[in-house]
Design a protein around this motif. Structure first.
Motif, short mmCIF file in Angstrom:
data_model
loop_
_atom_site.label_atom_id
_atom_site.label_comp_id
_atom_site.label_asym_id
_atom_site.label_seq_id
_atom_site.Cartn_x
_atom_site.Cartn_y
_atom_site.Cartn_z
N LEU A 39 0.86 -1.18 0.00
CA LEU A 39 0.00 0.00 0.00
C LEU A 39 0.89 1.23 0.00
CD1 LEU A 39 -2.97 0.96 0.20
CD2 LEU A 39 -2.61 1.10 2.67
N ALA A 40 0.63 2.13 -0.92
CA ALA A 40 1.42 3.35 -1.02
C ALA A 40 0.49 4.51 -1.31
CB ALA A 40 2.45 3.23 -2.13
N LEU A 41 0.91 5.68 -0.91
CA LEU A 41 0.17 6.91 -1.22
C LEU A 41 0.64 7.41 -2.58
CD1 LEU A 41 -1.94 8.46 0.36
CD2 LEU A 41 -0.13 9.89 1.27
N ASP A 42 -0.29 7.76 -3.43
CA ASP A 42 0.05 8.31 -4.74
C ASP A 42 0.84 9.60 -4.55
OD1 ASP A 42 -0.13 9.83 -7.23
OD2 ASP A 42 -1.61 8.35 -7.86
N GLU A 43 2.00 9.71 -5.19
CA GLU A 43 2.85 10.89 -5.02
C GLU A 43 2.20 12.17 -5.52
OE1 GLU A 43 6.68 10.26 -6.71
OE2 GLU A 43 7.08 8.51 -5.46
#
Length: 56
Positions: A39-43
């Motif tokens: 899970l990552a936050l969109d840059e």
């Protein structure tokens, strides 16, 4: 020994404060099946999360 990580699926969704709990649960439950979840936050858009499924 297999060293490559294969991306199976990636999806963007609206960020939620509790979504990491689902990813953590999936990782704990399915790691023995050679699956890993990220899970990552969109840059570019901090309201969007990126959920990825990997085969390890």
């Amino acid at each position: 020994m297999k060293d490559k990580i294969e991306t199976l699926s990636t999806v963007k969704l609206k960020h939620s404060t509790d979504i990491y709990k689902i990813v953590d649960s999936l990782n704990r439950t399915l790691k023995e099946d050679d699956l890993m979840f990220g899970l990552a936050l969109d840059e570019d858009d901090h309201e969007t999360a990126i959920f990825t499924i990997y085969r390890t």
